[in-house]
Design a protein around this motif. Structure first.
Motif, PDB file in Angstrom:
ATOM      1  N   PRO A 170       0.864  -1.243   0.044  1.00  0.00           N
ATOM      2  CA  PRO A 170       0.107   0.123  -0.031  1.00  0.00           C
ATOM      3  C   PRO A 170       0.970   1.384   0.092  1.00  0.00           C
TER       4      PRO A 170
ATOM      5  N   CYS B 184      -8.258  -0.871   8.600  1.00  0.00           N
ATOM      6  CA  CYS B 184      -7.058  -1.393   8.846  1.00  0.00           C
ATOM      7  C   CYS B 184      -6.612  -2.270  10.297  1.00  0.00           C
TER       8      CYS B 184
ATOM      9  N   THR C  46      -4.474  -3.737  11.848  1.00  0.00           N
ATOM     10  CA  THR C  46      -3.311  -3.646  12.672  1.00  0.00           C
ATOM     11  C   THR C  46      -2.714  -2.416  12.615  1.00  0.00           C
TER      12      THR C  46
ATOM     13  N   LEU D 141      -2.066   1.681   8.930  1.00  0.00           N
ATOM     14  CA  LEU D 141      -2.454   3.311   8.308  1.00  0.00           C
ATOM     15  C   LEU D 141      -2.442   3.890   9.268  1.00  0.00           C
TER      16      LEU D 141
ATOM     17  N   CYS E 104       1.834  -4.016   8.303  1.00  0.00           N
ATOM     18  CA  CYS E 104       0.879  -4.235   7.140  1.00  0.00           C
ATOM     19  C   CYS E 104       0.923  -5.749   7.081  1.00  0.00           C
ATOM     20  N   ILE E 105      -0.157  -6.218   7.223  1.00  0.00           N
ATOM     21  CA  ILE E 105      -0.236  -7.811   7.064  1.00  0.00           C
ATOM     22  C   ILE E 105      -1.013  -8.300   5.718  1.00  0.00           C
TER      23      ILE E 105
ATOM     24  N   CYS F  11      -3.554  -7.721   4.255  1.00  0.00           N
ATOM     25  CA  CYS F  11      -5.043  -8.144   4.137  1.00  0.00           C
ATOM     26  C   CYS F  11      -5.920  -7.714   3.191  1.00  0.00           C
ATOM     27  N   PHE F  12      -5.309  -6.740   2.523  1.00  0.00           N
ATOM     28  CA  PHE F  12      -5.982  -5.949   1.426  1.00  0.00           C
ATOM     29  C   PHE F  12      -7.074  -5.235   1.712  1.00  0.00           C
TER      30      PHE F  12
ATOM     31  N   CYS G 179      -7.460  -2.306   2.748  1.00  0.00           N
ATOM     32  CA  CYS G 179      -7.633  -0.942   2.195  1.00  0.00           C
ATOM     33  C   CYS G 179      -7.653  -0.957   0.682  1.00  0.00           C
TER      34      CYS G 179
END
Ligand code: SF4
Lengths: 257, 528
Positions: A33, A50, A52, A55, A69-70, A72-73, A75
């Protein structure tokens, strides 16, 4: 047995040419991202998606803390105005910590083409470990760059850690690190090793290895693709410049959207 | 509703008149519930396991007033049977069923360790999930009162802890291996007990990667539990998230659109194929046949890249959501991926052909790490490992989900139960998965990829899936507002690690990596 020799020769060279040229094969990296300029309302909406706190809302838009960031898509999917997604050279994302400036931890010239790595899984989901394994895959073949896995900490120059650091792995990890000769460096691989990822901080997980061991290089991703890990190794060896792990919307060149 | 399920119900009623309260729930998740007193528990479980030849799925413990213990069984054509018993305040003891059903052994040990329940008559409890050299006795993290969000500070670990030795012959010694290994290997410790040349026994000590997933899921939102499900085992992420989705979808009666179901089958089989290719690469590597290992590794990376291009993620993270998929896949792109997958499958067939004529390779696998069919059954082995020993039970067939009953495929089976049988099985299953993909890619209907709204409601349900490693159960209980109250995860690696020592008895040192690789076990999936 000759069939195997022929098979091997027929297969030809599969290895990426990275770092000599940039790799662009489709599917070898999930991308990242991008910190984006946007209105405060939009930014707030993004931030709540988000899971985690990767963001963060900022004056100019949304900042991205890659350490959290994990992938997860959330966002990027299921919203009409998805975050911008970086797809080129995105895997060159490993950053350094202040430890890496420490003089004692620098590798001298003798290390430039021969670094021995001990891999410790301190409690991950297996994806990071599998991507580390791929480095020995003919597609990546890290030997050509002078990186070798070593079976013993006594011969290791570099400790590569994946996982969120469970209570049960503290002692084995500490023992492995202490047994390594100096100079030594630590490369932490994956969101869980950097920040705990989705596992966070709990009765079992330390929320990353950084508070426990002096980490030099951090490779974000969940899991980071093999090329990102390779980039991290090159950064640790001083052969590639590090990237920024915290990316600010105000630094983004995109016009406000 | 399978007619056999009614028969289970009738027979239970007749045998234990007045002692069991049988009931049925219908629908997709057809299951027979047998509520009983704890005193009847071993007999009823044994009847299901020994007489009705049901498989033991798992033990689900839920703390409450009263405590609820649920023993889940599934049969070849009788679907699901839950034996449920309650413990009232102050009585935290239950008779062990492990002496009769050895498959339940580790389930009881885990519940004893994490909930502090007592299983009377269990042959061996103690150091298991929580390591005694790190934790004091009496810590029970799965109890509701235990705060899982912070570290436990007042610990008195047992610093003199030593692994238990089983071989007591003169001159016997134990060789420790792990949990830090010589290559990129998951954290597990083995004690190889030997009296010289041969290893008599190999005892694994697991749970170095215990992340307490069942605990940390509690109190979170259901869709965050989905992120946890994907990270039980990153290499089987799609299967586990599918398991949880199906549990929640069953509970909340969410209709999954046709298109999403087909795409889920596509991705699940794709993941199975990749998992098996990685297993094959591991076996090749363990025998030292470098070219074959490299060939298989190349195919694994090719599949990872196809996943990456198709879904954006090499391990299919972030694809499953309640009610379907997070994003649609373009039909043309799917077809292109299917063509690429078919090419990989062809190359795999070539590799298999070459391996089957490499006698020095076969010598290392044949007769190595044998598991008999009766042992496989007693230990409750699942998935490809069980099928290589002639025990064929596949949830896609015995309790079809996701429309698997509309897909034509074969569940391969071998009988020798040795390393070579397991290798062949991985090849054959990989081929089946590739076939399913090329067949269904033509049939994926147009339509929605997700139901627009999923209204979460309180209650509990079982989701299940045949993960690449075998049967996986996901028991989910939601409270008000979609908050997770209990999430029990039973994984195939948990079952198969339990049986691993069957294969690791009386063997030569150099065979150890081969036996291990041929089981293709996931430490992460076991440890959770
Ligand atoms: S992809 Fe990363 S930044 Fe985006 S919502 Fe997920 S964790 Fe946050």
């Amino acid at each position: 047995m000759s069939q195997w020799v022929i098979k091997g020769l027929r297969t030809g060279i599969k290895s990426t040419r990275y770092p000599r040229t940039i790799e662009t094969a489709p599917g070898m990296s999930p991308g990242l991202p991008v910190a984006t300029r946007m209105s405060p309302d939009m930014a707030q909406m993004m931030v709540t998606r988000c899971p985690t706190s990767a963001l963060e809302p900022a004056q100019a838009g949304v900042d991205v803390n890659l350490r959290r960031c994990i992938h997860c898509f959330r966002c990027a999917r299921g919203t009409d105005s998805p975050m911008e997604w970086e797809r080129e050279r995105d895997f060159e994302c490993a950053g350094v910590t202040p430890n890496s400036n420490d003089h004692d931890r620098r590798f001298g010239p003798a290390f430039s083409r021969s670094i021995h790595i001990l891999v410790v899984d301190a409690g991950d989901c297996g994806a990071c470990l599998n991507e580390v394994k791929q480095l020995n895959n003919p597609y990546y073949n890290m030997h050509r760059l002078g990186f070798f896995l070593t079976p013993t900490p006594r011969h290791a120059d570099l400790l590569l850690v994946v996982g969120a650091l469970t209570e049960h792995m503290r002692l084995p990890l500490r023992k492995a690190y202490d047994a390594m000769p100096t100079p030594k460096r630590v490369v932490a691989v994956g969101a869980c090793a950097l920040s705990g990822g989705i596992f966070g901080r709990s009765f079992m997980c330390a929320g990353g290895v950084g508070d426990f061991l002096p980490v030099d290089v951090e490779v974000p991703g969940n899991p980071p693709p093999p090329l990102a890990i390779l980039h991290g190794l090159l950064v640790a060896a001083g052969r590639k410049p590090p990237a920024l792990l915290y990316r600010r919307a105000e630094d983004s060149t995109e016009a406000p959207g | 509703m399978p007619p056999e399920l009614l028969r289970v119900l009738e027979e239970a009623k007749a045998r234990w008149t007045g002692k069991v309260r049988p009931s049925l729930n219908g629908g997709d998740a057809a299951a027979c519930h047998l509520e009983c007193e704890t005193s009847e528990l071993p007999a009823i479980c044994n009847w299901l396991f020994a007489e009705r030849e049901c498989s033991f799925g798992g033990l689900i413990v839920e703390q409450g007033t009263p405590w609820q213990l649920r023993y889940v069984f599934y049969g070849q054509d009788s679907g699901w049977t839950h034996v449920v018993t309650y413990l009232h305040a102050g009585e935290e003891r239950v008779p062990s069923v492990s002496r009769l059903i050895y498959a339940a052994d580790w389930h009881e040990r885990e519940a004893e360790d994490l909930f502090g329940l007592e299983f009377e008559g269990h042959p061996r409890l103690g150091d298991f999930v929580l390591h005694n050299d790190v934790w004091q006795e009496g810590v029970a993290p799965m109890r509701k009162g235990f705060d899982g969000s912070r570290p436990v500070t007042n610990r008195e670990p047992d610093l003199n802890w030593k692994p238990r030795r089983i071989v007591e012959e003169a001159g016997a010694f134990g060789m420790p291996v792990g949990p830090v290994h010589s290559a990129a290997i998951a954290p597990v410790y083995f004690q190889l007990e030997t009296v010289g040349e041969d290893v008599i026994r190999a005892q694994p000590r697991l749970f170095y990667a215990y992340r307490g997933l069942e605990k940390i899921a509690e109190g979170r939102q259901a869709d965050d539990a989905l992120l946890i499900a994907e990270r039980i085992s990153g290499t089987s992420a799609f299967a586990h998230s599918l398991g949880l989705c199906q549990g929640v979808e069953g509970l909340c009666q969410v209709e999954v659109p046709e298109r999403a179901s087909w795409l889920r089958v596509f991705l699940a089989e794709f993941e199975r194929l990749r998992h098996h290719v990685a297993a094959i690469a591991g076996i090749c590597e363990s025998t030292g046949l470098a070219v074959s290992a490299a060939q298989a590794a190349i195919l694994e990376e090719e599949l990872l890249r196809i996943s990456g291009s198709l879904t954006g993620h090499r391990y299919l993270f972030g694809m499953n959501v309640f009610g379907g998929l997070a994003t649609d896949l373009d039909d043309a792109v799917c077809r292109r991926a299917a063509v690429q997958i078919a090419q990989v499958s062809d190359k795999l067939a070539v590799l298999q052909g070459m391996l089957s004529t490499s006698s020095s390779f076969l010598d290392r696998l044949e007769d190595v790490g044998k598991v008999s069919v009766s042992n496989a059954r007693d230990f409750g082995l699942v998935g490809p490992i069980a099928r290589a020993s002639g025990l064929s039970r596949d949830l896609r067939k015995v309790a079809p989900y996701c429309g698997y009953d509309r897909v034509e495929f074969e569940v391969p089976q071998e009988s020798e139960g040795d390393g070579y049988a397991r290798l062949r099985l991985f090849f054959r299953e990989a081929e089946q998965s590739a076939r399913i993909i090329s067949e269904i890619v033509q049939r994926i209907p147009a339509g929605r990829f997700r139901t627009p709204e999923t209204a979460l409601r309180p209650g509990a349900a079982l989701g299940w899936v045949e993960a690449p490693g075998g049967a996986a159960l996901h028991w989910i209980r939601l409270g008000e507002g979609g908050v997770v109250e209990r999430y029990r995860i039973v994984t195939p690696s948990f079952a198969n690690w339990h049986g691993f020592r069957l294969a690791a008895e009386n063997f030569a040192f150099q065979d150890f990596p081969i036996i291990l690789a041929s089981f293709a076990l996931s430490v992460h999936e076991n440890d959770r």
